[in-house]
Design a protein around this motif. Structure first.
Motif, mmCIF file in Angstrom:
data_model
loop_
_atom_site.group_PDB
_atom_site.id
_atom_site.type_symbol
_atom_site.label_atom_id
_atom_site.label_comp_id
_atom_site.label_asym_id
_atom_site.label_seq_id
_atom_site.Cartn_x
_atom_site.Cartn_y
_atom_site.Cartn_z
ATOM 1 N N ARG A 41 7.796 14.272 27.602
ATOM 2 C CA ARG A 41 8.465 15.406 27.195
ATOM 3 C C ARG A 41 8.925 15.344 25.583
ATOM 4 O O ARG A 41 9.236 14.077 25.243
ATOM 5 C CB ARG A 41 9.785 15.864 27.877
ATOM 6 C CG ARG A 41 9.559 16.118 29.306
ATOM 7 C CD ARG A 41 10.691 16.319 29.887
ATOM 8 N NE ARG A 41 11.797 15.279 29.971
ATOM 9 C CZ ARG A 41 13.074 15.407 30.184
ATOM 10 N NH1 ARG A 41 13.496 16.709 30.969
ATOM 11 N NH2 ARG A 41 13.781 14.607 30.099
ATOM 12 N N SER A 60 6.808 20.073 27.633
ATOM 13 C CA SER A 60 6.732 18.810 28.783
ATOM 14 C C SER A 60 5.360 18.793 29.341
ATOM 15 O O SER A 60 4.623 19.599 29.354
ATOM 16 C CB SER A 60 7.666 19.420 29.966
ATOM 17 O OG SER A 60 9.027 19.371 29.433
ATOM 18 N N LEU A 64 6.244 19.078 33.836
ATOM 19 C CA LEU A 64 7.684 18.813 33.947
ATOM 20 C C LEU A 64 8.470 19.854 33.212
ATOM 21 O O LEU A 64 9.620 19.813 33.058
ATOM 22 C CB LEU A 64 7.752 17.220 33.102
ATOM 23 C CG LEU A 64 7.471 16.283 33.555
ATOM 24 C CD1 LEU A 64 7.362 15.185 32.512
ATOM 25 C CD2 LEU A 64 8.079 15.649 34.836
ATOM 26 N N LYS A 66 9.948 22.340 34.762
ATOM 27 C CA LYS A 66 11.192 22.611 35.320
ATOM 28 C C LYS A 66 12.209 21.944 34.981
ATOM 29 O O LYS A 66 13.368 22.260 35.362
ATOM 30 C CB LYS A 66 10.795 22.572 36.839
ATOM 31 C CG LYS A 66 10.368 21.291 37.753
ATOM 32 C CD LYS A 66 10.114 21.167 38.775
ATOM 33 C CE LYS A 66 9.849 19.942 39.443
ATOM 34 N NZ LYS A 66 9.368 19.695 40.796
ATOM 35 N N HIS A 67 11.840 20.761 34.486
ATOM 36 C CA HIS A 67 13.164 19.830 34.015
ATOM 37 C C HIS A 67 13.478 20.047 32.586
ATOM 38 O O HIS A 67 12.534 19.605 31.649
ATOM 39 C CB HIS A 67 12.420 18.257 34.122
ATOM 40 C CG HIS A 67 12.393 17.898 35.432
ATOM 41 N ND1 HIS A 67 13.115 17.955 36.596
ATOM 42 C CD2 HIS A 67 10.987 17.459 36.227
ATOM 43 C CE1 HIS A 67 12.494 17.600 37.891
ATOM 44 N NE2 HIS A 67 11.314 17.355 37.546
ATOM 45 N N ARG A 68 14.539 20.946 32.457
ATOM 46 C CA ARG A 68 14.932 20.910 31.129
ATOM 47 C C ARG A 68 15.407 19.857 30.207
ATOM 48 O O ARG A 68 16.066 18.759 30.866
ATOM 49 C CB ARG A 68 16.117 21.988 31.088
ATOM 50 C CG ARG A 68 16.807 22.425 30.087
ATOM 51 C CD ARG A 68 17.854 23.603 30.121
ATOM 52 N NE ARG A 68 18.207 24.102 28.900
ATOM 53 C CZ ARG A 68 19.247 23.603 28.250
ATOM 54 N NH1 ARG A 68 19.980 22.733 28.359
ATOM 55 N NH2 ARG A 68 19.395 24.262 26.902
ATOM 56 N N ASN A 70 17.749 17.612 28.105
ATOM 57 C CA ASN A 70 19.243 17.713 27.799
ATOM 58 C C ASN A 70 19.372 16.961 26.380
ATOM 59 O O ASN A 70 19.433 15.848 26.527
ATOM 60 C CB ASN A 70 19.853 16.858 29.093
ATOM 61 C CG ASN A 70 21.444 16.951 28.680
ATOM 62 O OD1 ASN A 70 21.934 18.019 27.985
ATOM 63 N ND2 ASN A 70 22.196 16.102 29.160
ATOM 64 N N LEU A 93 16.730 11.117 36.188
ATOM 65 C CA LEU A 93 16.422 12.568 36.618
ATOM 66 C C LEU A 93 15.686 12.514 37.986
ATOM 67 O O LEU A 93 14.500 12.113 38.002
ATOM 68 C CB LEU A 93 15.545 13.300 35.304
ATOM 69 C CG LEU A 93 15.325 14.644 35.602
ATOM 70 C CD1 LEU A 93 16.432 15.479 35.438
ATOM 71 C CD2 LEU A 93 14.223 15.236 34.629
ATOM 72 N N GLU A 94 16.552 13.080 38.731
ATOM 73 C CA GLU A 94 15.777 13.428 40.231
ATOM 74 C C GLU A 94 15.277 11.951 40.654
ATOM 75 O O GLU A 94 13.767 11.938 40.724
ATOM 76 C CB GLU A 94 15.010 14.281 40.410
ATOM 77 C CG GLU A 94 15.490 15.690 40.180
ATOM 78 C CD GLU A 94 14.564 17.192 40.504
ATOM 79 O OE1 GLU A 94 13.459 16.743 40.716
ATOM 80 O OE2 GLU A 94 14.798 18.129 40.104
#
Length: 172
Positions: A41, A60, A64, A66-68, A70, A93-94
């Motif tokens: 990303r 991303s 990816l 959906k993964h903001r 940070n 992350l997850e």
């Protein structure tokens, strides 16, 4: 990482030097960083004079989105104030472990923004040395942004002078 900097600068120069606005440059930077699969990303943020984020551009790879991303205010503040790259490894992350880099976008001796890249889903983990590549690219991006801003100021000044000359000619 020896081959990455020349590739990044070559592709970056080809794409970024043709842009006419800061927004166009910033939208292209994450795409350029994601080419080659080195990063999972990428993002670029622009700061105001006090170091506050005024604009953010993210991208991303490998679905990816959906993964903001940070971008912590503390990290951005350190990059803004220290003008140096920040490397963090062992982020989660997850259940996916990754490392990230945040490097300054600098021009004319001032930090104008920050570049973010991580290795989430990348085949090779980031190392601290990758920060040198990102930092150098950040300087290049900063120079491109400064040139666009300078060009815009000159165009505005030229139009203002044209307007003044037109008014003076009318009076005569």
């Amino acid at each position: 990482t020896g081959w990455e900097l020349p590739r990044l600068l070559h592709e970056g120069a080809q794409e970024l030097l043709g842009k006419e606005s800061v927004a166009q440059v910033c939208a292209a930077v994450p795409r350029i960083l994601l080419r080659g699969g080195r990063f999972g990303r990428a993002a670029v943020v622009l700061f105001n004079e006090e170091g506050g984020v005024v604009e953010r551009f993210t991208r991303s790879g490998n679905d990816l989105s959906k993964h903001r991303i940070n971008l912590e205010a503390g990290v951005l503040r350190r990059v803004f104030e220290g003008a140096e790259c920040f490397f963090r490894k062992g982020e989660m992350l997850e259940e996916m472990k990754f490392a990230s880099l945040v490097a300054p976008v600098s021009g004319l001796g001032q930090v104008r923004g920050a570049l973010y890249a991580d290795d989430l889903t990348s085949m090779t983990p980031l190392r601290e040395e990758d920060g040198h590549v990102l930092t150098f690219f950040g300087r290049f991006v900063g120079a491109v942004i400064e040139n666009i801003r300078r060009s815009q100021r000159l165009r505005e000044e030229k139009e203002h002078l044209r307007h003044l000359v037109a008014e003076a000619t009318e009076l005569v």
